[in-house]
Design a protein around this motif. Structure first.
Motif, mmCIF file in Angstrom:
data_model
loop_
_atom_site.group_PDB
_atom_site.id
_atom_site.type_symbol
_atom_site.label_atom_id
_atom_site.label_comp_id
_atom_site.label_asym_id
_atom_site.label_seq_id
_atom_site.Cartn_x
_atom_site.Cartn_y
_atom_site.Cartn_z
ATOM 1 N N ALA A 1 0.807 -1.221 0.000
ATOM 2 C CA ALA A 1 0.000 0.000 0.000
ATOM 3 C C ALA A 1 0.839 1.269 0.000
ATOM 4 C CB ALA A 1 -0.920 0.006 1.233
ATOM 5 N N LEU A 2 2.160 1.140 0.007
ATOM 6 C CA LEU A 2 3.033 2.313 0.142
ATOM 7 C C LEU A 2 2.984 3.193 -1.092
ATOM 8 C CD1 LEU A 2 4.987 3.700 2.055
ATOM 9 C CD2 LEU A 2 6.853 2.406 0.999
ATOM 10 N N GLY A 3 2.893 2.596 -2.269
ATOM 11 C CA GLY A 3 2.848 3.390 -3.499
ATOM 12 C C GLY A 3 4.216 3.910 -3.884
ATOM 13 N N GLN A 4 4.257 5.151 -4.351
ATOM 14 C CA GLN A 4 5.511 5.740 -4.817
ATOM 15 C C GLN A 4 6.435 6.002 -3.632
ATOM 16 O OE1 GLN A 4 4.955 9.233 -7.150
ATOM 17 N NE2 GLN A 4 7.112 9.407 -7.743
ATOM 18 N N LEU A 5 7.726 5.676 -3.816
ATOM 19 C CA LEU A 5 8.699 5.810 -2.735
ATOM 20 C C LEU A 5 9.152 7.261 -2.603
ATOM 21 C CD1 LEU A 5 10.873 2.636 -3.464
ATOM 22 C CD2 LEU A 5 9.118 2.898 -1.725
ATOM 23 N N ALA A 6 9.292 7.694 -1.368
ATOM 24 C CA ALA A 6 9.791 9.036 -1.062
ATOM 25 C C ALA A 6 10.362 9.008 0.344
ATOM 26 C CB ALA A 6 8.674 10.077 -1.169
ATOM 27 N N PRO A 7 11.452 9.743 0.598
ATOM 28 C CA PRO A 7 12.044 9.761 1.939
ATOM 29 C C PRO A 7 11.024 10.213 2.985
ATOM 30 C CG PRO A 7 13.533 10.768 0.349
ATOM 31 C CD PRO A 7 12.234 10.545 -0.368
ATOM 32 N N SER A 8 10.894 9.441 4.046
ATOM 33 C CA SER A 8 9.944 9.770 5.108
ATOM 34 C C SER A 8 10.271 8.942 6.334
ATOM 35 C CB SER A 8 8.501 9.478 4.660
ATOM 36 O OG SER A 8 8.322 8.101 4.417
ATOM 37 N N ALA A 9 9.682 9.325 7.468
ATOM 38 C CA ALA A 9 9.871 8.562 8.704
ATOM 39 C C ALA A 9 9.239 7.179 8.590
ATOM 40 C CB ALA A 9 9.261 9.331 9.877
ATOM 41 N N GLU A 10 8.091 7.090 7.887
ATOM 42 C CA GLU A 10 7.447 5.786 7.715
ATOM 43 C C GLU A 10 8.321 4.845 6.898
ATOM 44 O OE1 GLU A 10 3.340 3.818 5.877
ATOM 45 O OE2 GLU A 10 3.877 5.897 5.433
ATOM 46 N N LEU A 11 8.915 5.365 5.821
ATOM 47 C CA LEU A 11 9.798 4.531 4.994
ATOM 48 C C LEU A 11 11.005 4.068 5.797
ATOM 49 C CD1 LEU A 11 10.525 3.352 2.227
ATOM 50 C CD2 LEU A 11 11.701 5.505 1.718
ATOM 51 N N LYS A 12 11.519 4.931 6.645
ATOM 52 C CA LYS A 12 12.669 4.566 7.493
ATOM 53 C C LYS A 12 12.330 3.391 8.396
ATOM 54 C CE LYS A 12 15.844 6.674 10.870
ATOM 55 N NZ LYS A 12 16.185 7.925 11.575
ATOM 56 N N GLN A 13 11.153 3.439 9.019
ATOM 57 C CA GLN A 13 10.746 2.340 9.890
ATOM 58 C C GLN A 13 10.502 1.056 9.105
ATOM 59 O OE1 GLN A 13 10.830 2.502 13.189
ATOM 60 N NE2 GLN A 13 11.559 4.614 12.956
ATOM 61 N N LEU A 14 9.919 1.175 7.925
ATOM 62 C CA LEU A 14 9.683 -0.005 7.104
ATOM 63 C C LEU A 14 10.994 -0.640 6.658
ATOM 64 C CD1 LEU A 14 6.671 1.118 4.863
ATOM 65 C CD2 LEU A 14 6.660 -0.649 6.611
ATOM 66 N N LEU A 15 11.961 0.178 6.298
ATOM 67 C CA LEU A 15 13.260 -0.352 5.874
ATOM 68 C C LEU A 15 13.974 -1.031 7.033
ATOM 69 C CD1 LEU A 15 14.438 2.586 3.602
ATOM 70 C CD2 LEU A 15 13.903 0.283 2.852
ATOM 71 N N ARG A 16 13.847 -0.497 8.214
ATOM 72 C CA ARG A 16 14.461 -1.145 9.379
ATOM 73 C C ARG A 16 13.813 -2.497 9.669
ATOM 74 N NH1 ARG A 16 15.436 3.561 14.017
ATOM 75 N NH2 ARG A 16 17.165 4.635 12.935
ATOM 76 N N ALA A 17 12.509 -2.592 9.428
ATOM 77 C CA ALA A 17 11.816 -3.868 9.661
ATOM 78 C C ALA A 17 12.124 -4.897 8.586
ATOM 79 C CB ALA A 17 10.306 -3.635 9.742
ATOM 80 N N GLY A 18 12.635 -4.445 7.436
ATOM 81 C CA GLY A 18 12.976 -5.376 6.365
ATOM 82 C C GLY A 18 12.015 -5.279 5.200
ATOM 83 N N VAL A 19 12.565 -5.337 3.996
ATOM 84 C CA VAL A 19 11.761 -5.246 2.781
ATOM 85 C C VAL A 19 11.387 -6.651 2.320
ATOM 86 C CG1 VAL A 19 11.675 -4.351 0.435
ATOM 87 C CG2 VAL A 19 13.041 -3.161 2.162
ATOM 88 N N PRO A 20 10.112 -6.935 2.048
ATOM 89 C CA PRO A 20 9.741 -8.247 1.497
ATOM 90 C C PRO A 20 10.471 -8.508 0.185
ATOM 91 C CG PRO A 20 7.794 -7.031 2.198
ATOM 92 C CD PRO A 20 8.937 -6.074 2.281
ATOM 93 N N ARG A 21 10.716 -9.774 -0.085
ATOM 94 C CA ARG A 21 11.529 -10.115 -1.253
ATOM 95 C C ARG A 21 10.949 -9.564 -2.550
ATOM 96 N NH1 ARG A 21 12.839 -15.994 -3.996
ATOM 97 N NH2 ARG A 21 14.477 -15.246 -5.370
ATOM 98 N N GLU A 22 9.625 -9.604 -2.698
ATOM 99 C CA GLU A 22 9.031 -9.173 -3.953
ATOM 100 C C GLU A 22 9.193 -7.674 -4.191
ATOM 101 O OE1 GLU A 22 5.611 -9.650 -0.931
ATOM 102 O OE2 GLU A 22 7.485 -10.655 -1.474
#
Length: 802
Positions: free
Chosen positions: A482-503
């Motif tokens: 549901a994230l859509g287009q990527l852009a630097p943000s606090a939410e993206l930072k937390q998601l990257l720390r949790a790990g990106v799904p393989r797909e």
């Protein structure tokens, strides 16, 4: 329309699966149990049992026709059984309603409807339209009741799984209330339920027409049963037929046949009735208009030549015909409205059942994952116990040590046996020999005694993966989707720390790399560097070639002779050596590029990922000849360890352990050789976005994760041996991530910069001092060499004397 035949039953349960042997069931067993009290149906006259007479279309060739059958529903199996009469002990066949859909035909004969299963289509006809609607509504409700019971969840699930229970149960009363959207039908008196069994069997034109020749054996058995029953009740009246319905009696095994002809795949059963022509309402009206024109041919000639009386008669006839046509059209309209309401209800109900089945599947997968995780934990504890016994027994001979060796050998062979036994089962965890990126799932330790430890590790990894599958991984995937287009943000930072799904990882990494190198990137740069490498060999080409065979020896993509990855890696490294002549090539770059290739697969993307790491993320001089920045970071790590983990550093200092012998390679290749792939790639997800601070966080977290184990070791040799492989024993990626980004706080970047500046200054002073000492030594050596040369005869002079 496609029909079905009673003599070709679908692949339902055989007599061997029946809970009671055929012919042994009495009438008290035949009727399904009373409907659940939770069934909030408002129909006051609804019978307790769903049963009654219906006509069924079946047969073969010239004897295909409607046959009267007694139908009764079994709630335990969601099957609709049918026999010739209500008094028959053995049913002729059954219809599985669990995956069936229902359809009523507006353009068919009144009371006709269909039950469609995956294997067959059964065409039935009720006595009246009301009876048909009643059966359809009851069958819908029975089907929903069967699907409404949720599967049992684990008895004592993990805390992360326990919250799934309430959401998996749907209230039956609420759902049944929605069934009433399709015109609730009152119970037809005397035509359905137990009372219908007291009615005479519906008469057929020919007596033999109602007999099933395919089930002739069953027919004979039922006839004999009825004769014996009549003798027993002779003189006492007809008896209570409500106690003689056969309950859940499966058709006898000898009478079972496939619902589809195996010799003609894809075709409908041979005895299915031909599809009846279907006409839309518009078509019907058009045809009726044409019929009307034919009925009154004189209208085309006009009424000018007719007398007034003839005109009146003609108009009266026209009004009469039009009145009949209007009534017929109203009936058609009402039939289509009824069909439309029912089909809408059926679509609604089938959709709810599909959702319910999906929820049941999810609950079963959760339960299966939990049970598999528990099994892994039990097996891991068993193997850990064997390992402790192995360490305690040592090399002593005797029966106990021999038994221990046999148990260990058997335990190490479990994996192969489990893989064979599972066959094509559902895989919920990384159970294959290699993981999804080609790394060995079980570490290949050189020491024989550590093979048991490797087996324990893979069980722990699988256990943590299974427990996190539904509670963590699935919601994380949904957030990424549901994230859509990527852009630097606090939410993206937390998601990257949790790990990106393989797909999502390749797309995310390309975006992260582009952020780093967009000022360096040119479209044709990589191809130009490759052409340059083909025209002239780089001085580092030989060292690159040597390191290719040493790159990830535990990954099948770099060890398989037919793999294309080694050639891709060679080209990426050669291109980088021309891109950055100051570095050219340094040992460690091969593993950085290899990790990028495993995720991104494309050479050019992997090349720019290597450029981003070396030239924009890591400090300058990290891969220079002196490795200055790398040495600085090792000293910074020592200071941070003393601050965050003082007990551990005091223990290591007491035994004079130099951690840089272990940690230097961590920083040089960003843990590529140290962590299992699942954790390694999660580290890289955050590293490509946040930079080198992530490497420090995880280095501290690794020591914190294993702190107690290290503190128990009291010998420097044991400590060094443990530090050689202890990073591979880390199995819980979530725990390590929590330590890195929570327990190690505060971790300001300002502190890291200050420590780096301080240690760089000290290191550069030390290097200058070393250079000065080196220059002085070379000068002294040169002066001594000159003195020796002046005081000694030359060899040429000696040779001349000889």
């Amino acid at each position: 329309m496609a029909g079905s035949r009673e003599d070709t039953p679908e692949s339902c349960s055989s007599a061997a699966e029946s809970e009671d042997p055929p012919g042994s069931a009495r009438l008290t067993e035949a009727v399904p149990p009373e409907e659940s009290e939770g069934c909030g149906r408002p129909l006051e006259e609804a019978p307790k049992k769903l049963c009654g007479y219906l006509s069924k279309f079946g047969g073969k060739g010239p004897i295909r026709s409607w046959k009267s059958r007694w139908f009764f529903y079994d709630e335990r199996k969601c099957h609709l059984y049918y026999s010739r009469t209500a008094q028959d002990a053995n049913p002729l066949d059954s219809i599985d309603l669990s995956s069936a859909v229902f359809d009523c035909k507006a353009d068919a004969e009144e009371g006709t409807f269909e039950i469609r299963t995956p294997n067959r289509v059964i065409t039935l006809k009720a006595a009246t339209k009301q009876v048909m609607l009643y059966w359809l509504q009851q069958l819908q409700m029975k089907r929903w009741e069967f699907h409404n019971s949720p599967p049992a969840l684990p008895a004592a699930p993990d805390a992360t799984l326990a919250g799934n229970g309430p959401t998996l149960h749907l209230e039956l009363g609420q759902e049944e209330a929605e069934l009433e959207e399709f015109c609730p039908v009152k119970t037809p008196t005397g035509l359905v339920g137990a009372a219908a069994a007291l009615q005479p069997v519906p008469a057929m034109p020919l007596a033999l027409q109602n007999i099933s020749l395919k089930h002739l054996g069953t027919e004979i058995q039922n006839t004999m049963h009825n004769i014996r029953g009549n003798k027993q009740v002779s003189g006492t009246g007809h008896g209570s037929l409500t106690e003689d319905f056969p309950q859940s009696v499966e058709p006898q095994s000898g009478e079972q046949a496939s619902g589809m002809d195996p010799g003609t795949p894809g075709k409908e059963p041979a005895d299915s009735p031909k599809p009846a022509p279907k006409f839309s309402l518009t078509t019907c009206l058009t045809q009726k208009t044409k019929c009307q024109s034919n009925t009154f041919p004189f209208f085309s000639e006009g009424l000018r030549n007719r007398t007034a009386q003839e005109k009146v008669v003609a108009l009266e006839q026209q009004v009469e015909v039009l009145t009949k046509e209007l009534k017929s059209q109203k009936d058609d309209m009402e039939a289509y409205r009824t069909q439309n309401r029912f089909l809408n209800s059926e679509i609604h109900q089938v959709t709810k059942i599909w959702r319910k089945v999906a929820e049941k599947e999810k609950a079963l997968l959760t339960k299966c994952a939990y049970l598999q995780a528990r099994n892994c934990q039990v097996e891991s504890k068993y193997l850990a116990g064997l390992r402790r016994l192995q360490e305690a027994a040592g090399l002593e001979a005797g029966e106990c040590s021999e038994l221990l060796r046999e148990l260990i050998q058997e335990a190490l062979q479990w994996e192969a046996r489990e893989a064979t036994a599972d066959g094509g089962g559902v895989e919920l965890g990384p159970v294959s020999e290699y993981d999804e990126y080609g790394f060995l799932a079980v570490p290949d330790y050189e020491v024989e005694d550590l093979k048991l430890l490797a087996r324990i590790q893979v069980l722990e990894v699988r256990s943590h993966h299974l427990l996190a599958l539904n509670a963590v991984e699935r919601p994380l995937r949904e957030r990424w989707a549901a994230l859509g287009q990527l852009a630097p943000s606090a939410e993206l930072k937390q998601l990257l720390r949790a790990g990106v799904p393989r797909e999502h990882r390749p797309r995310v990494w390309r975006w992260l790399v582009h952020l780093r190198v967009q000022h360096l990137h040119t479209p044709s740069c990589y191809q130009e560097l490759l052409r340059r490498g083909q025209a002239c060999e780089h001085p580092a080409a030989r060292q690159i070639e040597l390191d290719l065979n040493r790159t990830f020896p535990n990954n099948k993509h770099f060890t398989c002779p037919t793999s294309s990855f080694p050639d891709k890696l060679r080209r990426v490294l050669l291109a980088f050596s021309w891109q950055n002549p100051a570095i050219g090539y340094c040992q460690g770059l091969n593993r950085l590029a290899a990790v990028a290739l495993l995720v991104l697969e494309e050479e050019e993307s992997a090349f720019w990922c290597l450029v981003a790491i070396v030239e924009t993320i890591l400090p300058a001089d990290y891969y220079s000849k002196t490795l200055t920045a790398s040495q600085v970071d090792q000293r910074v790590l020592q200071d941070l360890l003393s601050e965050k983990l003082p007990r551990l550093m005091a223990h290591l200092g007491q035994h004079r352990i130099d951690l840089s012998l272990v940690t230097f390679n961590w920083f040089l290749v960003v843990f590529a050789d140290s962590l299992i792939s699942d954790i390694l790639l999660r580290v890289w997800d955050a590293f490509l976005y946040e930079g080198t601070k992530v490497v420090f966080r995880y280095a501290l977290a690794i020591f914190k994760y294993n702190e107690e184990e290290i503190l128990r070791l009291q010998d420097s040799l044991e400590i060094y041996q443990y530090l050689r492989f202890f990073t591979k024993t880390i199995c819980n990626s979530r725990k390590l991530m929590h330590i890195a980004f929570s327990d190690m706080n505060p971790f300001p970047m300002k502190q890291l910069r200050q420590l780096r500046a301080t240690h760089r200054e000290r290191l550069e002073a030390e290097l200058r001092e070393l250079e000065q000492l080196k220059a002085e030594y070379l000068e002294r050596r040169a002066s001594r060499g000159r003195a020796v040369t002046e005081g000694c005869a030359s060899e040429d002079d000696g040779d001349g004397d000889a």
